[in-house]
Design an enzyme around this catalytic site. Structure first.
Site, mmCIF file in Angstrom:
data_model
loop_
_atom_site.group_PDB
_atom_site.id
_atom_site.type_symbol
_atom_site.label_atom_id
_atom_site.label_comp_id
_atom_site.label_asym_id
_atom_site.label_seq_id
_atom_site.Cartn_x
_atom_site.Cartn_y
_atom_site.Cartn_z
ATOM 1 C CG ASP A 223 8.322 -2.664 7.729
ATOM 2 O OD1 ASP A 223 7.618 -1.670 7.495
ATOM 3 O OD2 ASP A 223 8.187 -3.375 8.736
ATOM 4 C CG HIS A 313 0.894 -7.075 7.097
ATOM 5 N ND1 HIS A 313 0.466 -6.485 8.261
ATOM 6 C CD2 HIS A 313 1.828 -6.231 6.568
ATOM 7 C CE1 HIS A 313 1.107 -5.345 8.448
ATOM 8 N NE2 HIS A 313 1.942 -5.163 7.438
#
Length: 404
Positions: A223, A313
């Site tokens: 992330d 994503h």
């Protein structure tokens, strides 16, 4: 203002003598400072605890600072009757608290000074919501972007995690240090504010991974691979001109994102990587071999289908516009689950950018429209704050805004 904050404010205004016995407490703090000044040198066992981040500077610490292992976010509402003069008093108190605590010294009104001597890279970052400007009679100085984000189809926002007049982002490599700092600062603000919500988050512990390792969220996803550098890409993050109070400042967006880990666990590894567009093992794009390889969004497989799906994503979170980027500084959360469930986990997704309307919102709209991860992630909280520039010697935080 009056009440519990009287002793604290009087100390800061040089009125300890007027408080009688309270002056003895001030002497106790001085004795404590003198005692801790002669403590032994740092050794390998306590190097993490003794590390500190300077509080004073052009910018507030806790934005460009390499992320610490733990964080708490405290949203506060101003109580009725707080005006600009009261905000000045609060900012003076908090400035002194921040300066002391980040240096490993107890606050002036610290009732547990023993807990203050392990700074552990403590940073405290203060943000202002729209209510600060209204209370101070400064609505004309509020940035146009300082407002709730527009509604998104994926949002299921709860009042328990949304909004606020003031934000305290408190980060450190030790949870006791964070707990103590929050307790002191919230106590010192109790005649001015009430707590709206608190969110706590974590990353890997100090030394568990090499410096610079991209964090992983609880879905196993890396992330923040494309994070801009606070130095090299500073124009994306910092205000370098404009109102003096905002020079060296930025904006903070906090989104609480719930993760459905129970259904995510039922997806095989191939399916997870298909949804992400990255390999879970090392974070590399499906068209590359290492985490920081640029994904080839035009690549197709033997059947002519995109290797990275149009709803993956990694594709939805990218933009061809280099200005639509922001600094991610997220933390995982893992709260006690409700009866009959296995988890209540997710991400406190924190970003910093010059302007959330032109940088954050366009990317969020892309994700809102067609991100496969929306099947497993749901935003349940949202807030936007202006982070004023830092404070130098002789200044208090927010002085250039509040003294006009």
């Amino acid at each position: 203002m009056s009440g519990d904050g009287l002793d604290r404010r009087a100390f800061l205004q040089g009125g300890a003598a007027a408080l009688g016995g309270a002056a003895l407490a001030l002497g106790g703090r001085a004795a404590w400072d003198a005692a801790t000044a002669s403590e032994p040198a740092v050794g390998p066992a306590d190097a993490v605890g003794r590390a500190f981040v300077a509080a004073r500077g052009v910018r507030q610490a806790g934005v460009g600072t390499p992320p610490q292992s733990f964080a708490s976010f405290v949203s506060l509402d101003l109580v009725d009757g707080v005006d600009r003069a009261a905000l000045v008093r609060l900012m003076r108190i908090w400035t002194d608290d921040i300066d002391r605590l980040t240096g490993g010294r107890p606050g002036l009104a610290d009732t547990e000074p023993e807990l203050a001597v392990v700074p552990a890279r403590l940073t405290v970052t203060v943000g202002y919501g729209p209510g600060v400007f209204s209370a101070a009679g400064l609505d004309d100085r509020r940035p146009t972007w300082l407002a709730p984000l527009p509604p998104f189809a994926v949002d299921r926002l709860e009042d328990a995690w949304t909004g606020g007049d003031l934000m305290l982002q408190v980060c450190a490599d030790d949870e006791v240090t964070i707990s103590h700092a929050i307790r002191l600062m919230v106590k010192d603000a109790r005649t001015f504010t009430s707590v709206r919500w608190v969110q706590r988050g974590f990353r890997r512990s100090p030394g568990a991974t090499p410096p610079g390792t991209t964090m992983r969220n609880l879905m196993g996803q890396v992330d923040g691979t494309r994070n801009p550098s606070p130095d090299a890409d500073g124009s994306l993050i910092w205000h370098e001109s404009g109102p003096s109070w905002l020079v060296g400042g930025t904006s903070m967006v906090i989104r609480r994102i719930a993760m459905d880990l129970e259904t995510w666990d039922a997806v095989d590894r191939t399916g997870r990587e298909f949804a992400l567009g990255r390999r879970l093992s090392d974070g590399s794009p499906l068209t590359g071999t290492s985490e920081h390889d640029a994904p080839d969004l035009d690549a197709v497989d033997s059947l002519g289908f995109p290797v990275i799906d149009t709803s993956a994503h990694i594709r939805r979170a990218r933009s061809a516009n280099p200005a639509e980027r922001f600094l991610r500084r997220p933390y995982n959360y893992d709260d006690p689950p409700a009866p009959g469930t296995l988890s209540r986990s997710g991400l406190v997704f924190v970003t910093f950018q010059r302007d959330p309307v032109t940088q954050f919102v366009p990317i969020q709209r892309q994700l809102d429209k067609a991100d496969m991860l929306n099947r497993w992630t749901t935003p349940i909280g949202s807030a936007v704050f202006a982070v004023p520039g830092g404070f130098q010697a002789g200044e208090y935080l927010g002085q250039r805004l509040l003294e006009v």
